[in-house]
Write an enzyme that holds these catalytic residues in place. Sequence first.
Site, short mmCIF file in Angstrom:
data_model
loop_
_atom_site.label_atom_id
_atom_site.label_comp_id
_atom_site.label_asym_id
_atom_site.label_seq_id
_atom_site.Cartn_x
_atom_site.Cartn_y
_atom_site.Cartn_z
N LEU A 15 0.83 -1.21 0.00
CA LEU A 15 0.00 0.00 0.00
C LEU A 15 0.86 1.26 0.00
O LEU A 15 0.42 2.32 -0.42
CB LEU A 15 -0.91 0.01 1.24
CG LEU A 15 -2.01 -1.06 1.29
CD1 LEU A 15 -2.71 -1.02 2.64
CD2 LEU A 15 -3.02 -0.85 0.16
N VAL A 75 -9.54 -4.29 -0.76
CA VAL A 75 -9.81 -4.86 0.57
C VAL A 75 -8.65 -4.59 1.53
O VAL A 75 -8.86 -4.44 2.74
CB VAL A 75 -10.07 -6.39 0.46
CG1 VAL A 75 -10.54 -6.95 1.79
CG2 VAL A 75 -11.08 -6.71 -0.65
N LYS A 96 -10.06 4.05 9.05
CA LYS A 96 -11.11 3.63 8.10
C LYS A 96 -11.96 4.83 7.68
O LYS A 96 -12.39 4.93 6.54
CB LYS A 96 -11.98 2.53 8.71
CG LYS A 96 -11.25 1.25 9.02
CD LYS A 96 -10.53 0.64 7.81
CE LYS A 96 -11.44 0.07 6.77
NZ LYS A 96 -10.67 -0.57 5.66
N PRO A 142 -18.50 -3.33 6.59
CA PRO A 142 -18.87 -4.42 7.51
C PRO A 142 -18.72 -4.03 8.97
O PRO A 142 -17.86 -3.21 9.33
CB PRO A 142 -17.86 -5.53 7.18
CG PRO A 142 -17.13 -5.09 5.96
CD PRO A 142 -17.24 -3.61 5.90
N VAL A 143 -19.56 -4.65 9.80
CA VAL A 143 -19.35 -4.61 11.26
C VAL A 143 -18.35 -5.73 11.57
O VAL A 143 -17.62 -6.16 10.68
CB VAL A 143 -20.69 -4.79 12.00
CG1 VAL A 143 -21.62 -3.62 11.72
CG2 VAL A 143 -21.36 -6.11 11.63
N SER A 163 -10.98 -9.81 14.11
CA SER A 163 -12.37 -9.95 14.58
C SER A 163 -12.64 -11.37 15.10
O SER A 163 -13.31 -11.55 16.12
CB SER A 163 -13.35 -9.61 13.45
OG SER A 163 -12.99 -10.27 12.26
P1 NAP Z 1 -6.84 -9.23 7.56
O1 NAP Z 1 -7.10 -10.67 7.43
O2 NAP Z 1 -5.82 -8.76 8.55
O3 NAP Z 1 -6.46 -8.64 6.12
C1 NAP Z 1 -5.83 -7.42 5.93
C2 NAP Z 1 -5.17 -7.43 4.57
O4 NAP Z 1 -4.58 -6.15 4.30
C3 NAP Z 1 -4.07 -8.47 4.47
O5 NAP Z 1 -4.11 -9.07 3.20
C4 NAP Z 1 -2.82 -7.61 4.63
O6 NAP Z 1 -1.68 -8.16 4.01
C5 NAP Z 1 -3.25 -6.36 3.90
N1 NAP Z 1 -2.38 -5.24 4.24
C6 NAP Z 1 -2.24 -4.64 5.44
N2 NAP Z 1 -1.31 -3.67 5.37
C7 NAP Z 1 -0.86 -3.66 4.08
C8 NAP Z 1 0.12 -2.92 3.36
N3 NAP Z 1 0.85 -1.95 3.94
N4 NAP Z 1 0.31 -3.19 2.04
C9 NAP Z 1 -0.40 -4.17 1.43
N5 NAP Z 1 -1.32 -4.92 2.05
C10 NAP Z 1 -1.55 -4.67 3.36
O7 NAP Z 1 -8.17 -8.46 7.91
P2 NAP Z 1 -9.63 -8.53 7.26
O8 NAP Z 1 -10.58 -8.69 8.36
O9 NAP Z 1 -9.67 -9.47 6.11
O10 NAP Z 1 -9.74 -7.03 6.76
C11 NAP Z 1 -9.81 -6.71 5.39
C12 NAP Z 1 -10.45 -5.37 5.23
O11 NAP Z 1 -11.74 -5.38 5.83
C13 NAP Z 1 -9.68 -4.23 5.91
O12 NAP Z 1 -9.81 -3.09 5.07
C14 NAP Z 1 -10.45 -4.02 7.21
O13 NAP Z 1 -10.32 -2.71 7.67
C15 NAP Z 1 -11.87 -4.29 6.72
N6 NAP Z 1 -12.84 -4.66 7.78
C16 NAP Z 1 -12.66 -5.78 8.54
C17 NAP Z 1 -13.60 -6.09 9.53
C18 NAP Z 1 -13.48 -7.31 10.40
O14 NAP Z 1 -14.18 -7.41 11.43
N7 NAP Z 1 -12.66 -8.28 10.05
C19 NAP Z 1 -14.71 -5.25 9.73
C20 NAP Z 1 -14.85 -4.12 8.93
C21 NAP Z 1 -13.91 -3.84 7.95
P3 NAP Z 1 -0.63 -9.07 4.86
O15 NAP Z 1 -1.20 -10.47 4.85
O16 NAP Z 1 0.63 -8.96 4.09
O17 NAP Z 1 -0.56 -8.47 6.24
#
Ligand code: NAP
Length: 339
Positions: free
Chosen positions: A61, A80, A156, A181-182, A196
């Site tokens: 990013l 994402v 966010k 999403p929540v 989460s």
């Molecule tokens: P996750 O499993 O931790 O996924 C986060 C992703 O972002 C991973 O693929 C990570 O890559 C990537 N990332 C983080 N920093 C980065 C960087 N500097 N450059 C490139 N990639 C980077 O979490 P998730 O729950 O799937 O979240 C995905 C999205 O959904 C995020 O935008 C989060 O804010 C949003 N969201 C999540 C929830 C929830 O409850 N889970 C709720 C609302 C919104 P690495 O594997 O290399 O770290």
Amino acid sequence: MAGTVLVTGGTGYIGGEVIDRLLAKGYTVHTTVRNTAKSEPKLRARWPEAGDRLKVFQADLMSDEGWADANSGCDAVAHVASPFPLGVPKDKDELVIPAREGTLRALSFAHRAGIGRFVQTSSAAAIAYGQPEKDHFTHLDWTNLTAGVPPYIESKTVAERAARDWVATHAPDMIFCSINPVAVFGPVYDDDMSTSVEIVKKLVDGSIPLIPNMGICVTDVRDVAEAHVRAIEAPAGKVRGERFPTSEKFMWIREMADVIRARAPEYARKVPSKPMPDWLVKILALFMDEMAQIKGELGNIRDVSGRHTEEVLGFTFIPAEQTLEDTVRSLVAKGIVKA
Ligand code: NAP
């Protein structure tokens, strides 16, 4: 008609589920990871049949490298990737800068590649914070940053605002929308799961002995992915500029514990049943990061409605009870929690 979609953050919990759906529907998927040497073998092992329909690109990013190639030949982007750590960083910019700059980078490279549709994974974090007088929220609400909110919430909110401003100024014809999403639960693919899911894991593995007086809204990772795919496929007029919260319902943690006991009793031996008094949370918060994070949430209702999303995108969310049961069963099946 299937085309080619760039999904950023293919290693993530939500990113993986979005890729899963797109491949199953016949799309070709480009995905970005931070380190192809480390992550591409894992992704290939997850989708062995995908072959050339899955292309993995190295792109961070925080750097321009790799983004032009990742976007080349794509019809839509599901952005994402964003940092989502378990703890609170010392410096909020560790989250805010990559979230904002990463989103703007993803948008500008998509625009340069002539991609006309961009779906941002935002969050209910951009909807439901900094408004102490409210407890029910919809897609029309925005987090109030002037109230001072935790760094992830700020990251966010800033990222979604920045994306909308950028599109209005630089790419007004782009079909842009956000999925908000929540807290996301549901089946996990492996132990590299999202922050989460840790909440359910901790309820089941005995690391929470007492239940704090707090609640969260629940959504299923399969519904979050479905919302992304529908936002990519829906007629432009339905989704342009929209915000799509995914949220099945608000639950107190004690209700989540009750559901696990009722629906997966064989794995509920360590699920706590007694309440943790608020005063204890406040004392523990003095030296435990996790307690410090929940202190401000004690007794709060933060109920984000997902009805707008169900109506516009035309599907019904999985009941939270099913989501919680499936989360527990998958944590056990993958050996993440010992039965
Ligand atoms: P996750 O499993 O931790 O996924 C986060 C992703 O972002 C991973 O693929 C990570 O890559 C990537 N990332 C983080 N920093 C980065 C960087 N500097 N450059 C490139 N990639 C980077 O979490 P998730 O729950 O799937 O979240 C995905 C999205 O959904 C995020 O935008 C989060 O804010 C949003 N969201 C999540 C929830 C929830 O409850 N889970 C709720 C609302 C919104 P690495 O594997 O290399 O770290």
